[in-house]
Design an enzyme around this catalytic site. Sequence first.
Site, mmCIF file in Angstrom:
data_model
loop_
_atom_site.group_PDB
_atom_site.id
_atom_site.type_symbol
_atom_site.label_atom_id
_atom_site.label_comp_id
_atom_site.label_asym_id
_atom_site.label_seq_id
_atom_site.Cartn_x
_atom_site.Cartn_y
_atom_site.Cartn_z
ATOM 1 N N LEU A 75 0.816 -1.220 0.000
ATOM 2 C CA LEU A 75 0.000 0.000 0.000
ATOM 3 C C LEU A 75 0.847 1.266 0.000
ATOM 4 O O LEU A 75 0.302 2.370 -0.068
ATOM 5 C CB LEU A 75 -0.911 0.033 1.257
ATOM 6 N N THR A 94 8.325 5.535 -5.910
ATOM 7 C CA THR A 94 7.689 4.700 -4.875
ATOM 8 C C THR A 94 6.830 3.613 -5.505
ATOM 9 O O THR A 94 6.898 2.447 -5.099
ATOM 10 C CB THR A 94 6.832 5.568 -3.926
ATOM 11 N N ALA A 116 -2.086 -2.554 -3.999
ATOM 12 C CA ALA A 116 -3.147 -1.548 -3.884
ATOM 13 C C ALA A 116 -3.047 -0.652 -5.107
ATOM 14 O O ALA A 116 -2.321 0.338 -5.112
ATOM 15 C CB ALA A 116 -2.973 -0.741 -2.603
ATOM 16 N N TYR A 147 1.333 9.530 -10.573
ATOM 17 C CA TYR A 147 0.576 8.550 -9.794
ATOM 18 C C TYR A 147 -0.059 7.511 -10.716
ATOM 19 O O TYR A 147 0.154 6.305 -10.563
ATOM 20 C CB TYR A 147 -0.490 9.284 -8.995
HETATM 21 P P1 NAD Z 1 -1.884 7.366 2.697
HETATM 22 O O1 NAD Z 1 -1.080 8.457 2.095
HETATM 23 O O2 NAD Z 1 -2.658 7.650 3.928
HETATM 24 O O3 NAD Z 1 -0.999 6.086 2.975
HETATM 25 C C1 NAD Z 1 0.168 5.780 2.254
HETATM 26 C C2 NAD Z 1 1.195 5.300 3.246
HETATM 27 O O4 NAD Z 1 2.357 4.904 2.524
HETATM 28 C C3 NAD Z 1 1.618 6.396 4.230
HETATM 29 O O5 NAD Z 1 1.655 5.875 5.527
HETATM 30 C C4 NAD Z 1 3.012 6.788 3.735
HETATM 31 O O6 NAD Z 1 3.819 7.297 4.757
HETATM 32 C C5 NAD Z 1 3.501 5.461 3.164
HETATM 33 N N1 NAD Z 1 4.532 5.617 2.139
HETATM 34 C C6 NAD Z 1 4.512 6.440 1.066
HETATM 35 N N2 NAD Z 1 5.647 6.311 0.354
HETATM 36 C C7 NAD Z 1 6.399 5.370 0.996
HETATM 37 C C8 NAD Z 1 7.672 4.802 0.761
HETATM 38 N N3 NAD Z 1 8.419 5.185 -0.292
HETATM 39 N N4 NAD Z 1 8.116 3.862 1.605
HETATM 40 C C9 NAD Z 1 7.379 3.473 2.682
HETATM 41 N N5 NAD Z 1 6.164 3.993 2.967
HETATM 42 C C10 NAD Z 1 5.690 4.926 2.132
HETATM 43 O O7 NAD Z 1 -2.849 6.846 1.527
HETATM 44 P P2 NAD Z 1 -4.045 5.801 1.595
HETATM 45 O O8 NAD Z 1 -5.268 6.517 1.209
HETATM 46 O O9 NAD Z 1 -4.000 5.032 2.847
HETATM 47 O O10 NAD Z 1 -3.644 4.852 0.370
HETATM 48 C C11 NAD Z 1 -2.996 3.606 0.570
HETATM 49 C C12 NAD Z 1 -2.822 2.912 -0.774
HETATM 50 O O11 NAD Z 1 -4.094 2.712 -1.381
HETATM 51 C C13 NAD Z 1 -1.986 3.734 -1.764
HETATM 52 O O12 NAD Z 1 -1.140 2.860 -2.465
HETATM 53 C C14 NAD Z 1 -3.019 4.319 -2.689
HETATM 54 O O13 NAD Z 1 -2.492 4.518 -3.972
HETATM 55 C C15 NAD Z 1 -4.105 3.256 -2.680
HETATM 56 N N6 NAD Z 1 -5.401 3.870 -2.982
HETATM 57 C C16 NAD Z 1 -6.060 4.610 -2.062
HETATM 58 C C17 NAD Z 1 -7.273 5.181 -2.398
HETATM 59 C C18 NAD Z 1 -8.073 6.006 -1.425
HETATM 60 O O14 NAD Z 1 -9.155 6.475 -1.774
HETATM 61 N N7 NAD Z 1 -7.632 6.202 -0.204
HETATM 62 C C19 NAD Z 1 -7.788 5.012 -3.677
HETATM 63 C C20 NAD Z 1 -7.071 4.264 -4.592
HETATM 64 C C21 NAD Z 1 -5.886 3.682 -4.231
#
Ligand code: NAD
Length: 334
Positions: A75, A94, A116, A147
């Site tokens: 994720l 990333t 994810a 992205y």
């Molecule tokens: P978020 O930003 O809250 O969580 C992402 C987490 O990844 C954070 O804790 C961040 O610190 C960590 N992170 C980022 N880059 C990193 C790296 N290089 N190494 C280690 N950790 C790293 O976002 P979220 O909403 O919880 O999304 C989580 C995943 O779900 C993501 O991959 C996102 O693309 C996917 N996603 C989320 C949604 C949504 O609506 N929330 C929709 C589609 C996809």
Amino acid sequence: MSRERRVLVTGGAGFLGSHLCEKLLGQGAHVICVDNFCTGATANIAHLDGKTRFQLIEHDVCLPLDVEVDEIYNLACPASPIHYQRDPVRTTRTSVLGALNTLDLAMRYGAKILQASTSEVYGDPTVHPQGEDYCGNVNPIGPRACYDEGKRCAETLFFDYRRQYGLEIKVARIFNTYGPRMRPDDGRVVSNFIVQALAGQPVSLFGDGTQTRSFCYVDDLVDGLVMLMATPDAVTGPVNLGNPSEHSMIDLANKVLTMTGSTSPMAFMPLPVDDPRQRRPDISLAKALGWQPRTTLRQGLGRTIGHFEDQLRRIEPAKVDARRGEHAELDAIY
Ligand code: NAD
């Protein structure tokens, strides 16, 4: 005696990741949370720290990692436009290097791995609703491409590891998800509207507000990820996970204003670049696998408003304003 299931959650200190860690711990798994805290927060996992089956590793997924695991949920990646556009090169890095490093880890230990992915792989879609066979309409050089294209490349890598090495993969295409633990400066529409309504600021609508989105509550989404991970080897996805019920931005703003009891006015602003007019998942495949969202928008908004009321009580309003003002031009991008 059988060893407990060891599950790695990259991005485990983020919004979705922290809920997922909680769910997996509840199922009796040993959970290893890897995060570099670029958008995650220690507060999201503070209640898990100290549990014997929970382990936190501060690490950047752009670098290789060696930890013995049975399952990996990848994720790690900022998900909100204001965050992923702040350092677009790092975002692509990333997605792509994070996918490669976690796939290599899965290979080393014969682990199952779930990516994810996102509805953003469909870009500004020309078909509605979006089924998994739709290849998308992404602008590869636009501001969202770091992205969208990063996530598309990660999917490619997942399927190539499957074809080339027979790795057990799962790809979830997640649609707009909301709920407690979103950041007040997340910049996406649900949190924007709630924070603005609670602070008595104008609720910002872009374009004429008739564009639509579908919103999935976080608990439903996490159930979907866990369901997908438990499917037989033949099920690789991609599988859309989201809530198909569609709402216009004006409709959402009105609901938030009513539920918060706010008298904030609506402020209309120009549409941002590459903003999709409509996005709605076709979840037939997920349904056939036994999953569908259960939380209504009203229930989910109620819980999310409660979370932000709590957060805003702890943060000085001036600070929230300043952070949001800094990214005013990007706030628009839902
Ligand atoms: P978020 O930003 O809250 O969580 C992402 C987490 O990844 C954070 O804790 C961040 O610190 C960590 N992170 C980022 N880059 C990193 C790296 N290089 N190494 C280690 N950790 C790293 O976002 P979220 O909403 O919880 O999304 C989580 C995943 O779900 C993501 O991959 C996102 O693309 C996917 N996603 C989320 C949604 C949504 O609506 N929330 C929709 C589609 C996809």
